[in-house]
Structure formats: structure tokens, C-alpha cells
Design a protein around this motif. Structure first.
Motif, PDB file in Angstrom:
ATOM      1  N   ILE A  13     -36.277 -21.592 -20.988  1.00 41.49           N
ATOM      2  CA  ILE A  13     -35.628 -22.651 -21.755  1.00 41.49           C
ATOM      3  C   ILE A  13     -36.669 -23.730 -22.007  1.00 41.49           C
ATOM      4  O   ILE A  13     -37.325 -24.195 -21.080  1.00 41.49           O
ATOM      5  CB  ILE A  13     -34.413 -23.200 -21.002  1.00 41.49           C
ATOM      6  N   THR A  14     -36.833 -24.093 -23.270  1.00 46.74           N
ATOM      7  CA  THR A  14     -37.869 -25.052 -23.630  1.00 46.74           C
ATOM      8  C   THR A  14     -37.412 -25.907 -24.803  1.00 46.74           C
ATOM      9  O   THR A  14     -36.483 -25.544 -25.516  1.00 46.74           O
ATOM     10  CB  THR A  14     -39.181 -24.318 -23.974  1.00 46.74           C
ATOM     11  N   ASP A  15     -38.063 -27.037 -24.979  1.00 48.05           N
ATOM     12  CA  ASP A  15     -37.801 -27.872 -26.148  1.00 48.05           C
ATOM     13  C   ASP A  15     -38.544 -27.289 -27.346  1.00 48.05           C
ATOM     14  O   ASP A  15     -39.593 -26.662 -27.188  1.00 48.05           O
ATOM     15  CB  ASP A  15     -38.313 -29.295 -25.913  1.00 48.05           C
ATOM     16  N   PHE A  16     -37.993 -27.510 -28.519  1.00 49.47           N
ATOM     17  CA  PHE A  16     -38.672 -27.087 -29.728  1.00 49.47           C
ATOM     18  C   PHE A  16     -38.358 -28.055 -30.839  1.00 49.47           C
ATOM     19  O   PHE A  16     -37.495 -28.907 -30.716  1.00 49.47           O
ATOM     20  CB  PHE A  16     -38.306 -25.642 -30.120  1.00 49.47           C
ATOM     21  N   VAL A  17     -39.072 -27.925 -31.945  1.00 51.91           N
ATOM     22  CA  VAL A  17     -38.926 -28.794 -33.109  1.00 51.91           C
ATOM     23  C   VAL A  17     -38.546 -27.934 -34.297  1.00 51.91           C
ATOM     24  O   VAL A  17     -39.118 -26.862 -34.497  1.00 51.91           O
ATOM     25  CB  VAL A  17     -40.254 -29.541 -33.397  1.00 51.91           C
ATOM     26  N   ILE A  18     -37.567 -28.398 -35.093  1.00 49.74           N
ATOM     27  CA  ILE A  18     -37.191 -27.711 -36.329  1.00 49.74           C
ATOM     28  C   ILE A  18     -37.602 -28.600 -37.493  1.00 49.74           C
ATOM     29  O   ILE A  18     -37.267 -29.781 -37.523  1.00 49.74           O
ATOM     30  CB  ILE A  18     -35.678 -27.448 -36.401  1.00 49.74           C
ATOM     31  N   THR A  19     -38.344 -28.019 -38.438  1.00 56.96           N
ATOM     32  CA  THR A  19     -38.701 -28.747 -39.650  1.00 56.96           C
ATOM     33  C   THR A  19     -38.060 -28.069 -40.848  1.00 56.96           C
ATOM     34  O   THR A  19     -37.795 -26.869 -40.828  1.00 56.96           O
ATOM     35  CB  THR A  19     -40.232 -28.814 -39.858  1.00 56.96           C
ATOM     36  N   LYS A  20     -37.795 -28.850 -41.881  1.00 55.93           N
ATOM     37  CA  LYS A  20     -37.221 -28.325 -43.128  1.00 55.93           C
ATOM     38  C   LYS A  20     -38.221 -28.616 -44.240  1.00 55.93           C
ATOM     39  O   LYS A  20     -38.678 -29.747 -44.380  1.00 55.93           O
ATOM     40  CB  LYS A  20     -35.890 -29.007 -43.408  1.00 55.93           C
ATOM     41  N   THR A  21     -38.560 -27.585 -45.005  1.00 53.36           N
ATOM     42  CA  THR A  21     -39.545 -27.704 -46.075  1.00 53.36           C
ATOM     43  C   THR A  21     -38.979 -27.098 -47.346  1.00 53.36           C
ATOM     44  O   THR A  21     -38.323 -26.059 -47.303  1.00 53.36           O
ATOM     45  CB  THR A  21     -40.841 -26.955 -45.689  1.00 53.36           C
ATOM     46  N   LYS A  41     -43.301 -27.604 -28.775  1.00 52.76           N
ATOM     47  CA  LYS A  41     -43.750 -28.993 -28.653  1.00 52.76           C
ATOM     48  C   LYS A  41     -45.261 -29.098 -28.813  1.00 52.76           C
ATOM     49  O   LYS A  41     -45.774 -30.156 -29.157  1.00 52.76           O
ATOM     50  CB  LYS A  41     -43.353 -29.584 -27.301  1.00 52.76           C
ATOM     51  N   ASP A  42     -45.974 -27.995 -28.591  1.00 50.70           N
ATOM     52  CA  ASP A  42     -47.429 -27.971 -28.712  1.00 50.70           C
ATOM     53  C   ASP A  42     -47.894 -27.580 -30.114  1.00 50.70           C
ATOM     54  O   ASP A  42     -49.040 -27.180 -30.308  1.00 50.70           O
ATOM     55  CB  ASP A  42     -48.030 -27.008 -27.689  1.00 50.70           C
ATOM     56  N   SER A  43     -46.986 -27.650 -31.077  1.00 49.63           N
ATOM     57  CA  SER A  43     -47.283 -27.386 -32.496  1.00 49.63           C
ATOM     58  C   SER A  43     -47.638 -25.940 -32.798  1.00 49.63           C
ATOM     59  O   SER A  43     -48.367 -25.650 -33.742  1.00 49.63           O
ATOM     60  CB  SER A  43     -48.398 -28.311 -33.000  1.00 49.63           C
ATOM     61  N   GLU A  44     -47.116 -25.012 -32.023  1.00 45.40           N
ATOM     62  CA  GLU A  44     -47.297 -23.592 -32.325  1.00 45.40           C
ATOM     63  C   GLU A  44     -46.065 -23.102 -33.088  1.00 45.40           C
ATOM     64  O   GLU A  44     -44.942 -23.283 -32.637  1.00 45.40           O
ATOM     65  CB  GLU A  44     -47.457 -22.792 -31.034  1.00 45.40           C
ATOM     66  N   LEU A  45     -46.289 -22.489 -34.238  1.00 44.07           N
ATOM     67  CA  LEU A  45     -45.194 -21.973 -35.044  1.00 44.07           C
ATOM     68  C   LEU A  45     -44.560 -20.765 -34.362  1.00 44.07           C
ATOM     69  O   LEU A  45     -45.241 -19.810 -34.018  1.00 44.07           O
ATOM     70  CB  LEU A  45     -45.689 -21.581 -36.439  1.00 44.07           C
TER      71      LEU A  45
END
Length: 69
Positions: A13-21, A41-45
Motif C-alpha cells: 500500500i503506497t501513496d500515488f499521484v493521478i494527473t489528467k492531461t 511519489k518518486d515521479s515514476e510513471l
């Protein structure tokens, strides 16, 4: 899920970021649409999800605040 039939070897279980483009040229051949990208969180897609992909509506709902805690 039946653990006896699963190939799952573990999970984290980890934090992540969702971006919309917005992608596409807005033509018949290149429809203008939103894609969502999920990043660590480390900017890996992790993955890119387009409107034809399964899970798109769920990610769209999460991005728009539909699945807040």
C-alpha cells in the motif's frame, strides 16, 4: 478472491499521484480527450489510462473527488 487460485505474491500500500492531461489534435483522426496518468511519489510513471481502457471511469471519478474517504 480464492487465495489458492491466485498468482498474487504480495502487495504494498503506497501513496500515488493521478494527473489528467488533454491529448489529441481535435480532428477526426486524433480525437481530443483526457488521459490519466498514475505516478509514484518518486515521479515514476506506473500507467497511463485512456478512455478506452478498463478502469477509466473509476480513475476519472477518483480524480474528480467521487471516492474521497
Amino acid at each position: 478472491m480464492n487465495p489458492d487460485k491466485s498468482n498474487l505474491r504480495g502487495f504494498k500500500i503506497t501513496d500515488f499521484v493521478i494527473t489528467k492531461t488533454v491529448v489529441g489534435l481535435g480532428t477526426k483522426e486524433s480525437v481530443c480527450r483526457n488521459v490519466y496518468q498514475i505516478w509514484t511519489k518518486d515521479s515514476e510513471l506506473i500507467t497511463t489510462i485512456d478512455y478506452e481502457d478498463s478502469g477509466y471511469r473509476i480513475v476519472e471519478s477518483i480524480f474528480n473527488g467521487g471516492h474521497e474517504k
